[in-house]
Motif scaffolding. Sequence first.
Motif, PDB file in Angstrom:
ATOM      1  N   GLN A 436      -0.951 -28.302 -16.221  1.00 12.91           N
ATOM      2  CA  GLN A 436       0.387 -28.291 -15.631  1.00 12.91           C
ATOM      3  C   GLN A 436       1.110 -29.602 -15.892  1.00 12.91           C
ATOM      4  OE1 GLN A 436       1.294 -25.268 -14.246  1.00 12.91           O
ATOM      5  NE2 GLN A 436      -0.765 -24.748 -14.978  1.00 12.91           N
ATOM      6  N   PRO A 437       2.383 -29.558 -16.286  1.00 10.23           N
ATOM      7  CA  PRO A 437       3.138 -30.791 -16.555  1.00 10.23           C
ATOM      8  C   PRO A 437       3.491 -31.531 -15.264  1.00 10.23           C
ATOM      9  CG  PRO A 437       4.569 -28.878 -16.763  1.00 10.23           C
ATOM     10  CD  PRO A 437       3.183 -28.346 -16.545  1.00 10.23           C
ATOM     11  N   THR A 438       3.491 -32.853 -15.352  1.00 14.63           N
ATOM     12  CA  THR A 438       3.894 -33.701 -14.232  1.00 14.63           C
ATOM     13  C   THR A 438       4.757 -34.841 -14.772  1.00 14.63           C
ATOM     14  OG1 THR A 438       1.893 -35.067 -14.413  1.00 14.63           O
ATOM     15  CG2 THR A 438       1.820 -33.207 -12.880  1.00 14.63           C
ATOM     16  N   THR A 439       5.456 -35.523 -13.875  1.00 20.22           N
ATOM     17  CA  THR A 439       6.275 -36.680 -14.228  1.00 20.22           C
ATOM     18  C   THR A 439       5.872 -37.842 -13.341  1.00 20.22           C
ATOM     19  OG1 THR A 439       8.132 -35.246 -14.817  1.00 20.22           O
ATOM     20  CG2 THR A 439       8.624 -37.572 -14.455  1.00 20.22           C
ATOM     21  N   ARG A 440       5.692 -39.010 -13.948  1.00 20.06           N
ATOM     22  CA  ARG A 440       5.263 -40.195 -13.210  1.00 20.06           C
ATOM     23  C   ARG A 440       6.450 -41.127 -12.979  1.00 20.06           C
ATOM     24  NH1 ARG A 440       0.063 -42.730 -12.626  1.00 20.06           N
ATOM     25  NH2 ARG A 440       0.226 -44.972 -12.162  1.00 20.06           N
ATOM     26  N   TYR A 441       6.607 -41.585 -11.743  1.00 16.66           N
ATOM     27  CA  TYR A 441       7.659 -42.529 -11.371  1.00 16.66           C
ATOM     28  C   TYR A 441       7.003 -43.819 -10.890  1.00 16.66           C
ATOM     29  CZ  TYR A 441      10.700 -38.408 -11.310  1.00 16.66           C
ATOM     30  OH  TYR A 441      11.383 -37.261 -11.655  1.00 16.66           O
ATOM     31  N   GLU A 442       7.334 -44.935 -11.528  1.00 19.43           N
ATOM     32  CA  GLU A 442       6.817 -46.228 -11.112  1.00 19.43           C
ATOM     33  C   GLU A 442       7.825 -46.882 -10.159  1.00 19.43           C
ATOM     34  OE1 GLU A 442       3.943 -47.398 -11.667  1.00 19.43           O
ATOM     35  OE2 GLU A 442       3.222 -46.110 -13.312  1.00 19.43           O
ATOM     36  N   PRO A 443       7.335 -47.616  -9.152  1.00 20.53           N
ATOM     37  CA  PRO A 443       8.271 -48.314  -8.264  1.00 20.53           C
ATOM     38  C   PRO A 443       9.102 -49.324  -9.043  1.00 20.53           C
ATOM     39  CG  PRO A 443       5.995 -48.985  -7.841  1.00 20.53           C
ATOM     40  CD  PRO A 443       5.930 -47.821  -8.773  1.00 20.53           C
ATOM     41  N   ALA A 444      10.382 -49.398  -8.707  1.00 19.32           N
ATOM     42  CA  ALA A 444      11.288 -50.268  -9.466  1.00 19.32           C
ATOM     43  C   ALA A 444      10.918 -51.729  -9.318  1.00 19.32           C
ATOM     44  CB  ALA A 444      12.726 -50.033  -9.011  1.00 19.32           C
ATOM     45  N   ASP A 445      10.463 -52.135  -8.133  1.00 21.06           N
ATOM     46  CA  ASP A 445      10.103 -53.523  -7.890  1.00 21.06           C
ATOM     47  C   ASP A 445       8.600 -53.619  -7.746  1.00 21.06           C
ATOM     48  OD1 ASP A 445       9.788 -56.112  -7.168  1.00 21.06           O
ATOM     49  OD2 ASP A 445      11.133 -56.063  -5.434  1.00 21.06           O
ATOM     50  N   GLN A 446       7.912 -53.984  -8.847  1.00 20.38           N
ATOM     51  CA  GLN A 446       6.456 -54.044  -8.838  1.00 20.38           C
ATOM     52  C   GLN A 446       5.928 -55.141  -7.909  1.00 20.38           C
ATOM     53  OE1 GLN A 446       4.405 -51.992 -10.245  1.00 20.38           O
ATOM     54  NE2 GLN A 446       5.741 -50.806 -11.576  1.00 20.38           N
TER      55      GLN A 446
END
Length: 456
Positions: A436-446
């Motif tokens: 199944q496809p997924t999308t990863r979002y990283e926090p803008a402020d690491q």
Amino acid sequence: MAAADLGAASGRVIAGRVGPGELSIEECHRFANRPVRVGGTLHWDILDLYRGVLDGVRRAGELDGVGIDAWGVDYGLLDADGALLGNPVHYRDGRTADASADRFGPDLYAVTGIQFLPFNTIHQLAAERRLERAHRLLMIPDLLAYWLTGSVGAELTIASTTQLLDVRARTWAPSLAARVGLAPDLLPPLRDPGTVLGTAADLDGTPVIAVGSHDTASAVVGVPAEGERFAYISCGTWSLVGVELTEPVLTEESRRANFTNELGVDGTVRYLRNVMGLWLLEECLRAWPDADRGTLLAEAAGLPARSVIDPDDPVFLPPGDMPARVADACRRTGQPVPATRAETVRCIVDSLAQAHRRAVSAAVQLSGHDVDVIHVVGGGARNTLLCQLTADACGLPVIAGPVEATALGNVLVQARTLGALDGDLAALRALVRATQPTTRYEPADQRRHPVGLAEM
């Protein structure tokens, strides 16, 4: 298999094909779930929902199994002849408006582990006027399965939403039933996910299988997690935010934080908190019939954060003019009042992201179960703005998808029951990750400190 998935706004039937290394789904039928107000009471149109399930399963073609999942807390009552005593009452009806957390004694949470919500089944039953004629209580998915097979029972994951189940013993709590005045036999025998309930004569003898019949239980099965250090947000009308545990958390701190311990598949506990969810946005869109969801979200993404409200304020629970209520909430709390539709949407999405952070942080601290990633499944996984803002607020990666986690979890439990798959939840989730496809979002402020045990 066919997964019949009933939500508060719509139902759908999804056909799934499963085998070693294979997991695919296709929507066969979608139908509206429109409540009906009669004599001042808001009801579910349960016969229309049943017809939608029958039509959808028939469109799916030849099948090896059917599973039904639905929302929690609501129920139908049967008389001694097995006939339904009227349409089930909608949990948003006002009959439980005066419910209180201490109504059934100080040990209610210690026994059930279920958070206080005014519309929990136990509070609905306290307001029920048909109990004298009732012989059996069946939760919504169990009621539809009864009509298909004649089998009477209560699947554990949906039964746990009633606030009448002993969460440790995984049995009904007779003392609680007595406090509500329930007849001893009103609550049906319990059964586990994966139980074959019988065959449906109206569906050419297709086997009907008890799955994680609470839709969130099925959705958590469909979370493509690797390992145990994850939080989940099953995001739709409600956001169900929590972690998966092996034992309930029944502390006084957990009770005060209003966290719930609902049962999951394979002996797990869904330790979570209800956040009002995308209901706020959906009600705004209903008030703006000429608006386009995608356009509004794109415009909102280009705006700065200005106002944040508490999406769990009870004022937002009933249907009605949601934009006006959002504006009133901003005024009451001294926040800038949205001047445009896009500003209202931005306020809602920012508020949900902050509510997600609070819930994830509290789940981690109260359970001692740290997390490295947050999985967002359900319709909210399509909302790129909400997913990104949730990652930013929590300081953790968000993996969005699958959107149809509930149907996937439903199908996977059926497939394992029928012998098409082997393995535990980790094996089922590995198949979801692989297919199944997924999308990863990283926090803008690491640099931002993420939620976790370090916050304690």
